[in-house]
Enzyme design. Structure first.
Site, short mmCIF file in Angstrom:
data_model
loop_
_atom_site.label_atom_id
_atom_site.label_comp_id
_atom_site.label_asym_id
_atom_site.label_seq_id
_atom_site.Cartn_x
_atom_site.Cartn_y
_atom_site.Cartn_z
N ASP A 202 0.78 -1.12 0.09
CA ASP A 202 0.04 0.08 -0.02
C ASP A 202 0.72 1.19 -0.01
O ASP A 202 2.04 1.25 -0.18
CB ASP A 202 -1.00 0.12 1.07
CG ASP A 202 -2.46 0.58 0.75
OD1 ASP A 202 -2.39 1.72 0.67
OD2 ASP A 202 -3.23 -0.34 0.75
N HIS A 268 -4.52 5.63 3.34
CA HIS A 268 -4.82 4.50 2.94
C HIS A 268 -4.28 3.22 3.43
O HIS A 268 -4.99 2.32 3.61
CB HIS A 268 -4.62 4.40 1.18
CG HIS A 268 -5.25 3.29 0.47
ND1 HIS A 268 -5.11 2.16 0.17
CD2 HIS A 268 -6.61 3.81 -0.34
CE1 HIS A 268 -5.78 1.62 -0.79
NE2 HIS A 268 -6.72 2.24 -1.03
N SER A 594 -10.65 -1.12 -2.54
CA SER A 594 -9.52 -1.11 -1.48
C SER A 594 -9.91 -1.74 0.19
O SER A 594 -9.27 -1.94 0.71
CB SER A 594 -8.93 0.16 -1.52
OG SER A 594 -8.24 0.30 -2.62
#
Length: 826
Positions: A202, A268, A594
Site C-alpha cells: 500500500d 490508505h 480497496s
C-alpha cells in the site's frame, strides 16, 4: 483504486551519490539501490520457487560510475530475459551480477569497474529472481534498440503506474457471534488468525496507531525473516515488518529521496492494514458516529507492510514486483493488494498477476481489489484466476440524518457532520444561483446564502471543499446531492458546517419543493448511527464489473465483501477541522474495493489458520462456494438501480466467513494446473514462461492445453458461439467435510438452455478423496446476452454452490468495453 496509465516518462540522468544504506540487512550480499548513478539495484532473491484499488528477498546489488558521459534521456523499463537463458553460477556470484553484465553490454560502462564488482552497473533498479526472469533498468531509446538485438532479450515493457483502488463488519460478517447471519462466530472457536502473517502492499502506514498495538500478541513464527525499517520501538509483535520500495517511482517524483521509511501522513495503507488485521480498539468512532470496538478481520494475525505506493502518485510496476518477491521470501502467508491496473491487462505484463502466480507457487494466498470504475461492464482489474478478485458491497449500518422541509415532508439522508445544539428552527432553503455545484466564491454571495441552508449538485469537486466555500459565504447548513449513478448509496464525509448528504432521487424532491415554494425552508435533523438499512448488502456503485476482458471464460469478480463506509484506522481525518492542540481522531470511514479486499485478506488468514494444509485454491473455493446470494430481506442482492445484481457485479456472492470454515467440498488447483490454461489462451511460450517463472520453461505445443471452461474453478462459465451447441465442462471436487458423505446435484437454469450433470450423485468414503463430474450445456441458439444459473451439491450438512454463467462468443478477446473515468465523490 482506479485504473492505471502507462506513460512513457522522460527522465534525466542521475547524479553521483553515496551507495551506503542505513538499513542494510546482514543477510544481503551487496548494497541496496539508491537509484542514482552509483546506486545498486535490489536483488530479488528467494530460496523457493501479485489495482489501491481503494489489494507486490531483496539482495541489492551496487552500481558504478560510467566511463564516459551519459547524456541520453532515460526511461524505466522492465526487461524480460528469454527462457531458458539462465546465469552461469561459475561466472556470476548471483543473478544480480548476471543481470548487471547483460545491462552493461549495451550501456556506457567502465569495463574495469564491472570486473571489480560485476553487480555494480549504473541504472539497474531491481534484479528479479522469482516473479519474472528479468530486471528493471533505466535505458535510453538507443540502448533499448541495441538490447533488442541480443539473443537473450525477449521483451521490454515501459514503466507503468498503478493506483490504489472496522467497528461493525466483524459483527455483520458473523465473526464475533450472536449478531451475524448464522449466530455463533468464527472468533468463538479461538481462531483470530494467530500465527498468520498478512503482507499488505500500500501507500504507507502510521505505525503508532492503536490498531497496531501488540498487547496479547505472540511473537511472529520462526519462518519470518523479514525486517523493519522503523526503529526497534515502532515495530512489535503486531507490525512485524515495514519496508519501502521506491527505486522506480522516485525517478518521476521529487521528494522520494532515500531513505524513505514506510510511513507517511496518507490514509490508505493504515486503513487497509487495520481492516485486515487491526487489534481491538475500544471507543472507535468518527465524529461520534459508529462508536464501538474496532477490530480487523484477523485481529491476532501479524502484519508485514510493504510501501509501494505514494500519495497522489500511484504505484510503479517495478516496485510492486520487487515488494512481492521480498514478501514471499520474508515468509508471509497472505498478500493483500488493494491496487491494480487497467481492465484486460495482459497477465504476462501485469505485476499483480506475475507476482500473484509466484505467490501461489509458494502457497501464499493473494487477495486483490476488483477496481473502482463501475458500474460500467468490462472494467474489472486483477482478472487472473490464481488471484482472489473482490468487489465491494454496502453494509447494514448508516449514519442517519433527515432533511425536514417546510411542507413537513421528511427526507432521509446521511451525515457525519452532526453539530451540537443545532436547534429546531426552520431556515431559508436556497439553491446555488450559478451552476448549482457550490464551487464559485464569486457567485456565492453572502446576501444570497448567509444564514441559509443551500443545496449543492454533484460535480465540480469534493463535497468537503464545497463545504468550506459555502461556509465562507456565510451559509448555515448544506445539502449535498450524490451522483445519480450512486442510486440509494451515500458515502458521507465530515464537513465544516452542518451537512446532510442525500441521494439523487431525494434531491429531486427537495428541488421540486424549492421551485414550488417562494419562501422555501428546511431544517436538518441528525439521528446518529442506525442499523436499519432497508436492503443490505447491496452492490457498491463504483465496484468494477465483469466480464473478465482477458479471460471471458473465468467469471470475475470472484465474490464481494464490505467496501462502503468502512470504519478503520487512519493517522487523522483529513477534512476535519479541529481546535488547536486537539487530539485528531484515529478512525475514519472510507469506501472502495480497496476496503473490501483487506476484509477478504483477513478472512483468508482465518481460513489458513483453521486449515493450514489447504492450498490457496482450496481457500478461494471455500470462500466462493459458501457465499450468500440474498440480502437481509431474503431477496436477491440488488444493484444500485434496484434491479437484481448480475454475476458480473457479485461474482459468486457475498462472503460468509462462518460457512467458509466448513465448505464440505473444494475445487483444488496447483500452480502447475494453470499452465495448460494459459496455453489454451493462446499465449506464446515466452509469455507463459514469464508468468510461471521460476518454474522450468514449457512448450505449449507439447502440452495438453485446456480450455477456460475446464479449469477446475469454483464458478462455471460456458461460451456459446453457434446454434445447437452442446458444451461439456469438467470439474473435480475434493472432500474436506465428513469422511463419509453423499451429495446430490441440484441445477437451476432458465428454460432457454438445458444443463445436465453426470453423475448426479457423489458419494465420498474418506477425507481428501477426489471425485469428478461433467456439466453438459445444450443451447438451441446463441444467447442474446448472459444467462445465469447455479449448481449445488447438497448433502445433509453442506451446500456447495457454483454459479453457472452462459455467454455468447468464442472466448477470444471479443469484449472491448472502454473503461470510464472513476466515479466522482459526491
Amino acid at each position: 483504486m482506479t485504473g492505471a496509465s502507462s506513460p512513457y516518462v522522460s527522465l534525466s540522468r542521475a547524479a553521483p551519490c553515496s551507495s551506503d544504506h542505513p538499513f542494510l540487512h546482514p543477510k544481503m550480499d551487496s548494497r541496496r539501490s539508491q537509484g542514482r548513478q552509483c546506486s545498486p539495484p535490489r536483488l530479488v532473491h528467494l530460496v523457493a520457487s501479485a489495482v489501491l484499488f481503494l489489494c507486490v528477498a531483496a539482495t541489492p546489488a551496487a552500481s558504478h560510475h560510467g566511463s564516459g558521459p551519459d547524456t541520453g534521456v532515460h526511461k524505466n523499463y522492465l526487461v524480460i530475459v528469454r527462457r531458458p537463458y539462465e546465469y552461469d553460477t561459475n561466472l556470476y556470484k548471483n543473478v544480480s551480477s548476471w543481470h548487471a553484465s547483460l545491462l552493461a553490454s549495451v550501456c556506457d560502462m567502465a569495463k574495469e569497474a564491472l570486473d571489480r564488482d560485476p553487480a555494480s552497473v549504473t541504472r539497474l533498479l531491481y534484479s528479479y529472481r522469482n516473479v519474472v526472469n528479468g530486471f528493471s533498468a533505466r535505458l535510453t531509446t538507443e540502448e533499448l534498440e541495441e538490447m533488442s538485438t541480443m539473443d537473450w532479450f525477449a521483451k521490454a515493457y515501459p514503466e507503468q503506474t498503478y493506483q490504489l483502488m472496522t467497528t461493525h463488519t466483524p459483527t455483520m460478517l458473523g465473526l464475533m457471534g450472536g449478531e451475524g447471519r448464522d449466530g455463533g462466530g468464527v472468533w468463538n472457536t479461538s481462531n483470530m488468525g494467530e500465527g498468520i502473517i498478512i503482507g499488505v502492499l500500500d501507500d504507507g502506514i502510521y505505525a503508532g496507531h492503536p490498531s497496531f498495538d501488540d498487547a496479547g500478541m505472540s511473537k511472529p513464527p520462526e519462518k519470518w525473516v523479514g525486517r523493519c525499517d522503523f526503529n526497534n520501538t515502532v515495530c512489535n509483535n503486531k507490525l512485524i515488518g515495514a519496508r519501502s520500495f521506491f527505486e522506480s517511482a522516485k525517478w518521476k517524483w521529487k521528494g522520494l529521496e532515500d531513505p524513505v521509511l514506510p510511513i507517511n501522513e496518507g490514509q490508505h495503507g493504515t486503513h487497509t492494514s487495520s481492516t485486515a488485521a487491526g487489534a481491538f480498539v475500544p471507543g472507535a468512532n468518527i465524529s461520534g458516529n459508529g462508536v464501538g470496538t474496532a477490530a480487523g478481520m484477523a485481529p491476532r494475525a501479524h502484519i508485514a507492510f510493504y510501501q509501494v505506493c505514494f500519495e497522489q502518485k500511484g504505484c510503479d510496476r517495478d516496485d510492486i514486483l520487487a515488494a512481492v518477491d521480498e514478501a514471499i521470501e520474508d515468509g508471509v502467508d497472505v498478500l493483500s493488494l488493494s491496487l491494480g491496473g487497467t481492465a484486460g491487462a495482459d497477465f504476462s505484463e501485469d505485476p499483480v498477476s506475475l507476482g500473484g502466480y509466484t505467490a501461489a507457487l509458494n502457497g501464499v494466498f493473494v487477495s486483490t481489489a476488483a477496481g473502482n470504475i463501475g458500474p460500467n461492464p468490462g472494467t474489472l482489474a486483477n482478472g487472473a484466476p490464481w488471484l482472489l478478485t473482490v468487489g465491494a458491497s454496502t453494509t447494514d449500518r448508516r449514519f442517519a440524518a433527515t432533511v425536514k422541509l417546510g411542507s413537513d415532508d421528511e427526507l432521509d439522508g446521511e451525515s457525519l457532520s452532526e453539530p451540537k445544539d443545532y436547534g429546531k428552527e426552520m431556515r431559508p432553503l436556497v439553491r446555488d444561483v450559478g451552476d448549482g455545484k457550490c464551487t464559485s466564491e464569486s457567485v456565492l454571495k453572502a446576501q444570497d446564502v448567509a444564514g441559509k441552508i443551500i443545496i449543492c449538485e454533484p460535480g465540480g469537486g469534493v463535497s468537503t471543499t464545497k463545504a468550506k466555500t459555502v461556509l465562507k459565504a456565510g451559509a448555515f447548513g448544506m445539502i449535498v446531492v450524490a451522483p445519480e449513478v450512486f442510486g440509494p448509496v451515500i458515502i458521507p464525509r465530515p464537513h465544516v458546517l452542518p451537512t446532510v448528504q442525500v441521494s439523487y432521487a431525494v434531491a429531486q424532491k427537495i428541488k421540486s419543493y424549492i421551485q414550488s415554494e417562494k419562501s422555501a425552508t428546511a431544517n436538518l435533523l441528525f439521528k446518529g448511527t442506525l442499523f436499519e438499512t432497508p436492503r443490505s448488502p447491496m452492490m457498491a456503485p463504483f465496484s468494477s464489473r465483469g466480464p473478465n476482458v482477458k479471460s471471458r471464460g473465468i467469471l470475475k469478480p470472484d465474490l464481494i465483501g464490505p467496501g462502503v463506509n468502512i470504519l478503520a484506522g487512519v493517522p487523522g481525518v483529513v477534512e476535519m477541522e479541529s481546535e488547536p492542540n486537539a487530539v485528531m481522531p484515529k478512525f475514519d470511514i472510507k469506501s472502495g474495493t480497496s476496503m473490501s479486499c483487506p476484509h477478504l485478506s483477513g478472512i483468508a488468514a482465518l481460513l489458513k489458520n483453521a486449515h493450514p494444509t489447504w492450498s490457496t485454491a482450496s481457500i478461494k473455493s471455500a470462500l466462493m462456494t459458501t457465499t450468500e446470494t440474498t440480502d437481509n430481506t431474503k431477496k436477491p442482492i440488488a444493484d444500485v438501480d434496484g434491479t437484481q445484481a448480475t454475476y458480473f457485479a457479485t461474482g459468486a456472492g457475498h462472503v460468509n466467513p462462518k460457512k467458509a470454515m466448513d465448505p464440505g467440498l473444494v475445487y483444488n488447483l496447483t500452480a502447475a494446473d494453470y499452465i495448460p490454461y494459459l496455453c489454451g489462451l493462446n499465449y506464446t511460450d515466452q509469455q507463459v514462461n514469464s508468468i510461471i517463472h521460476p518454474e522450468p520453461p514449457v512448450n505449449c505445443d507439447k502440452l495438453p492445453n485446456i480450455e477456460q471452461k475446464d479449469l477446475n474453478y469454483p464458478s462455471i462459465t460456458i461460451l456459446i458461439d453457434k446454434a445447437d451447441s452442446v458444451v461439456n465442462a469438467n470439474r473435480s471436487v475434493t472432500n474436506v467435510g465428513e469422511a463419509r458423505e453423499t451429495y446430490i446435484v441440484e441445477v437451476e437454469v432458465p428454460k432457454s438452455v438445458t444443463v445436465e450433470v453426470m453423475p448426479e450423485e457423489l458419494t465420498f468414503k474418506e477425507l481428501e478423496e477426489v471425485l469428478n463430474y461433467t456439466v453438459t450445456v445444450k443451447a438451441a441458439s446463441v444467447p442474446d446476452g448472459a444467462i445465469e444459473g447455479q449448481l449445488k451439491w447438497v448433502s445433509k450438512k453442506h451446500i456447495v454452490r457454483s454459479p453457472i454463467l452462459i455467454l455468447p462468443g468464442s472466448g477470444e478477446d471479443d469484449t472491448t468495453a472502454e473503461a470510464p473515468e472513476p466515479s466522482a465523490e459526491p
